[in-house]
Design a protein around this motif. Structure first.
Motif, short mmCIF file in Angstrom:
data_model
loop_
_atom_site.label_atom_id
_atom_site.label_comp_id
_atom_site.label_asym_id
_atom_site.label_seq_id
_atom_site.Cartn_x
_atom_site.Cartn_y
_atom_site.Cartn_z
N LEU A 1 -0.64 -13.51 7.26
CA LEU A 1 -0.98 -12.03 7.70
C LEU A 1 -2.28 -12.15 8.43
CD1 LEU A 1 -0.37 -9.96 4.54
CD2 LEU A 1 1.13 -9.97 6.70
N ASP A 2 -2.56 -11.41 9.47
CA ASP A 2 -3.82 -11.24 10.08
C ASP A 2 -4.80 -10.29 9.35
OD1 ASP A 2 -3.14 -8.80 10.87
OD2 ASP A 2 -2.64 -9.43 12.95
N ASP A 3 -6.08 -10.24 9.45
CA ASP A 3 -6.96 -9.35 8.70
C ASP A 3 -6.56 -7.92 8.61
OD1 ASP A 3 -8.46 -11.83 8.21
OD2 ASP A 3 -9.81 -11.34 9.59
N GLU A 4 -6.08 -7.38 9.65
CA GLU A 4 -5.86 -5.96 9.92
C GLU A 4 -4.45 -5.63 9.00
OE1 GLU A 4 -6.40 -2.16 10.86
OE2 GLU A 4 -7.76 -3.89 11.60
N HIS A 5 -3.62 -6.58 8.97
CA HIS A 5 -2.36 -6.49 8.13
C HIS A 5 -2.55 -6.73 6.62
CE1 HIS A 5 -0.24 -6.53 12.15
NE2 HIS A 5 0.20 -5.67 11.79
N SER A 6 -3.57 -7.66 6.36
CA SER A 6 -3.96 -7.87 5.04
C SER A 6 -4.47 -6.65 4.46
CB SER A 6 -4.99 -9.00 5.20
OG SER A 6 -4.03 -10.21 5.63
N LEU A 7 -5.55 -5.88 5.25
CA LEU A 7 -6.18 -4.63 4.66
C LEU A 7 -5.03 -3.64 4.41
CD1 LEU A 7 -9.50 -4.65 6.86
CD2 LEU A 7 -9.01 -5.48 4.63
N ASP A 8 -3.98 -3.51 5.18
CA ASP A 8 -3.05 -2.52 5.17
C ASP A 8 -2.30 -3.07 3.93
OD1 ASP A 8 -3.39 -1.01 7.40
OD2 ASP A 8 -2.12 -2.19 8.57
N VAL A 9 -1.99 -4.18 3.67
CA VAL A 9 -1.22 -4.51 2.50
C VAL A 9 -2.01 -4.35 1.28
CG1 VAL A 9 -0.28 -6.73 1.07
CG2 VAL A 9 0.45 -6.40 3.58
N ALA A 10 -3.22 -4.67 1.35
CA ALA A 10 -4.31 -4.36 0.22
C ALA A 10 -4.51 -2.97 0.03
CB ALA A 10 -5.70 -4.82 0.64
N GLN A 11 -4.16 -1.77 0.96
CA GLN A 11 -4.07 -0.59 0.48
C GLN A 11 -3.20 -0.01 0.01
OE1 GLN A 11 -6.84 2.01 1.08
NE2 GLN A 11 -5.14 2.99 -0.12
N THR A 12 -1.94 -0.65 0.21
CA THR A 12 -0.83 -0.53 -0.54
C THR A 12 -0.74 -0.88 -1.85
OG1 THR A 12 0.37 -0.51 1.54
CG2 THR A 12 1.71 -0.85 -0.42
N ILE A 13 -1.35 -1.91 -2.30
CA ILE A 13 -1.41 -2.50 -3.26
C ILE A 13 -2.45 -1.60 -4.37
CG2 ILE A 13 -2.43 -4.53 -4.93
CD1 ILE A 13 -1.49 -6.51 -2.43
N ILE A 14 -3.52 -1.18 -3.66
CA ILE A 14 -4.39 -0.22 -4.41
C ILE A 14 -3.73 1.04 -4.78
CG2 ILE A 14 -6.48 1.13 -4.02
CD1 ILE A 14 -7.49 -1.11 -2.21
N SER A 15 -2.88 1.50 -3.83
CA SER A 15 -1.90 2.73 -4.16
C SER A 15 -1.09 2.59 -5.42
CB SER A 15 -1.33 3.25 -2.63
OG SER A 15 -2.18 3.54 -1.94
N ILE A 16 -0.45 1.35 -5.20
CA ILE A 16 0.35 1.22 -6.49
C ILE A 16 -0.40 1.01 -7.76
CG2 ILE A 16 2.11 -0.67 -7.49
CD1 ILE A 16 2.95 -1.45 -4.35
N GLY A 17 -1.58 0.51 -7.86
CA GLY A 17 -2.31 0.26 -8.97
C GLY A 17 -2.58 1.76 -9.34
N VAL A 18 -3.22 2.61 -8.39
CA VAL A 18 -3.53 3.93 -8.63
C VAL A 18 -2.10 4.77 -9.41
CG1 VAL A 18 -4.14 6.40 -7.60
CG2 VAL A 18 -5.40 4.20 -7.00
N ALA A 19 -1.26 4.55 -8.83
CA ALA A 19 0.16 5.18 -9.28
C ALA A 19 0.38 4.67 -10.91
CB ALA A 19 1.34 4.78 -8.70
N HIS A 20 -0.16 3.31 -11.19
CA HIS A 20 0.17 3.14 -12.29
C HIS A 20 -0.79 3.64 -13.44
CE1 HIS A 20 3.03 -0.05 -10.86
NE2 HIS A 20 3.41 -0.06 -12.14
N GLU A 21 -2.11 3.57 -12.69
CA GLU A 21 -3.13 4.38 -13.55
C GLU A 21 -2.91 5.64 -13.98
OE1 GLU A 21 -7.89 5.29 -13.18
OE2 GLU A 21 -6.97 4.24 -11.65
N ASN A 22 -2.11 6.27 -13.04
CA ASN A 22 -2.03 7.97 -13.33
C ASN A 22 -0.93 8.04 -14.22
OD1 ASN A 22 -3.93 8.80 -11.44
ND2 ASN A 22 -2.37 8.92 -9.56
N LEU A 23 0.01 7.00 -14.28
CA LEU A 23 1.12 6.94 -15.44
C LEU A 23 0.72 6.34 -16.69
CD1 LEU A 23 3.97 5.56 -13.20
CD2 LEU A 23 3.80 7.84 -14.02
N GLY A 24 -0.86 6.07 -16.86
CA GLY A 24 -1.15 5.64 -17.95
C GLY A 24 -1.13 4.24 -18.37
N LYS A 25 -0.71 3.39 -17.07
CA LYS A 25 -0.49 2.10 -17.33
C LYS A 25 -1.79 1.18 -16.71
CE LYS A 25 4.45 2.62 -16.86
NZ LYS A 25 5.93 2.21 -16.02
N THR A 26 -2.54 1.26 -17.82
CA THR A 26 -3.92 0.53 -17.22
C THR A 26 -3.92 -1.02 -17.00
OG1 THR A 26 -4.75 0.71 -19.42
CG2 THR A 26 -5.32 2.65 -18.08
N LYS A 27 -3.14 -1.47 -17.91
CA LYS A 27 -3.05 -2.86 -17.76
C LYS A 27 -2.37 -3.28 -16.41
CE LYS A 27 -1.46 -7.16 -19.65
NZ LYS A 27 -0.37 -7.63 -20.52
#
Length: 112
Positions: A1-27
Motif C-alpha cells: 500500500l502507498d502512504d495515502e492508502h495506508s492512512l485510509d486503512v489506518a483511519q478505518t482501523i481507528i473507526s473499528i476501534g472506536v466502535a469497539h470502545e463504544n460497545l465497551g470492548k476496551t481490550k
C-alpha cells in the motif's frame, strides 16, 4: 500500500476501534488502535498528524479507563505533533487536545 492508502486503512482501523470502545470492548479497541499506530508509524513516521489522531483515540480510551497519567501523555504527544506541523492554537484538532487535557484534570477528581 502507498502512504495515502495506508492512512485510509489506518483511519478505518481507528473507526473499528472506536466502535469497539463504544460497545465497551476496551481490550479489542486497544488492539485496533495499536494496529493503526504501527501502520501509521511504519508508513509516515511518528510526527505525522495521523499519528496524533491515533494517539488521541488511545488517550480517550485510557481516560475512559481512569488511566490518567497515560492518557495525559498521549494528549501531550498529540500536542507536540500538532506544534511540529505548525497547526495554529485555534485549529479544531488543537482545541480538542486542549479540551481533552482539561478533561483529564476534571475526571481524575471524579474517577476513584
Amino acid at each position: 500500500l502507498d502512504d495515502e492508502h495506508s492512512l485510509d486503512v489506518a483511519q478505518t482501523i481507528i473507526s473499528i476501534g472506536v466502535a469497539h470502545e463504544n460497545l465497551g470492548k476496551t481490550k479489542e479497541a486497544m488492539e485496533y488502535f495499536q494496529e493503526a499506530l504501527a501502520l501509521v508509524e511504519n508508513k509516515v513516521g511518528c510526527h505525522h498528524p495521523m499519528m496524533a489522531h491515533v494517539d488521541y483515540s488511545i488517550g480517550n480510551l485510557l481516560l475512559r479507563q481512569c488511566s490518567f497519567e497515560e492518557a495525559q501523555e498521549k494528549f501531550e504527544k498529540c500536542q507536540h505533533i500538532y506544534r511540529l506541523v505548525g497547526l495554529e492554537e485555534n485549529h479544531p484538532d488543537v482545541v480538542n487536545i486542549h479540551n481533552s487535557m482539561e478533561r483529564v484534570k476534571r475526571e481524575e477528581e471524579l474517577c476513584v
